[in-house]
Design a protein around this motif. Sequence first.
Motif, short mmCIF file in Angstrom:
data_model
loop_
_atom_site.label_atom_id
_atom_site.label_comp_id
_atom_site.label_asym_id
_atom_site.label_seq_id
_atom_site.Cartn_x
_atom_site.Cartn_y
_atom_site.Cartn_z
N LEU A 190 5.06 3.45 6.03
CA LEU A 190 5.36 2.03 5.94
C LEU A 190 4.82 1.26 7.14
CD1 LEU A 190 8.93 2.18 4.39
CD2 LEU A 190 6.76 1.71 3.25
N VAL A 209 0.65 -8.69 -1.67
CA VAL A 209 1.73 -7.90 -2.30
C VAL A 209 1.13 -6.78 -3.14
CG1 VAL A 209 3.62 -7.98 -3.95
CG2 VAL A 209 3.39 -9.79 -2.27
N GLU A 210 0.08 -7.09 -3.89
CA GLU A 210 -0.56 -6.08 -4.74
C GLU A 210 -1.18 -4.97 -3.87
OE1 GLU A 210 -4.33 -5.61 -7.76
OE2 GLU A 210 -3.46 -7.60 -7.46
N TYR A 217 -1.65 -4.42 5.83
CA TYR A 217 -1.28 -5.66 5.14
C TYR A 217 -0.10 -6.30 5.86
CZ TYR A 217 -4.16 -3.95 1.27
OH TYR A 217 -5.20 -3.51 0.50
N ARG A 227 -0.26 -4.08 -0.79
CA ARG A 227 0.83 -3.29 -0.19
C ARG A 227 1.40 -2.31 -1.22
NH1 ARG A 227 3.28 -5.03 4.57
NH2 ARG A 227 5.24 -4.11 3.92
N THR A 228 1.63 -2.79 -2.42
CA THR A 228 2.19 -1.94 -3.48
C THR A 228 1.26 -0.79 -3.81
OG1 THR A 228 3.33 -3.86 -4.38
CG2 THR A 228 3.14 -1.94 -5.81
N ARG A 229 -0.03 -1.09 -3.92
CA ARG A 229 -1.02 -0.05 -4.23
C ARG A 229 -1.08 0.99 -3.13
NH1 ARG A 229 -6.46 -1.73 -4.10
NH2 ARG A 229 -5.58 -3.78 -3.80
N ILE A 286 1.25 1.74 -0.84
CA ILE A 286 2.50 2.51 -0.80
C ILE A 286 2.50 3.57 -1.90
CG2 ILE A 286 4.99 2.35 -1.25
CD1 ILE A 286 4.93 -0.33 0.26
N SER A 287 2.03 3.21 -3.06
CA SER A 287 1.97 4.16 -4.17
C SER A 287 0.95 5.27 -3.87
CB SER A 287 1.61 3.43 -5.46
OG SER A 287 1.49 4.33 -6.51
N ASP A 321 6.75 5.76 -1.97
CA ASP A 321 7.76 5.25 -2.89
C ASP A 321 8.56 6.37 -3.55
OD1 ASP A 321 5.60 6.15 -4.34
OD2 ASP A 321 5.56 4.47 -5.72
N VAL A 366 1.20 0.74 6.35
CA VAL A 366 1.06 -0.34 5.37
C VAL A 366 1.22 -1.69 6.06
CG1 VAL A 366 2.11 -1.40 3.32
CG2 VAL A 366 1.77 1.07 3.41
#
Length: 75
Positions: free
Chosen positions: A12, A32-33, A19, A35-37, A39-40, A45, A15
């Motif tokens: 994290l 946001v996209e 971002y 960061r989500t990508r 993290i995945s 996650d 990340v």
Amino acid sequence: MPTFFTWRTRCLLFVDQCYPLPADARPTAAGVEGRTRLISLLGADVTVAKSLTAAFGLLAPLAVSVLSVVVPGLK
């Protein structure tokens, strides 16, 4: 457990470096996209329960093998 939490914290932080959140606390949709990508992709996650389930699934055969070698030696 401490290793899992340390690894997740490091992911994290990475990340956050890639971002960073804007100063006005209004992230863009692209941010946001991204960061989500990320993290995945890093697997940050994953929950503790899934991590423990995987660990027990991998270590159970090893534990049984060790017991099968040790138990006959106790006779």
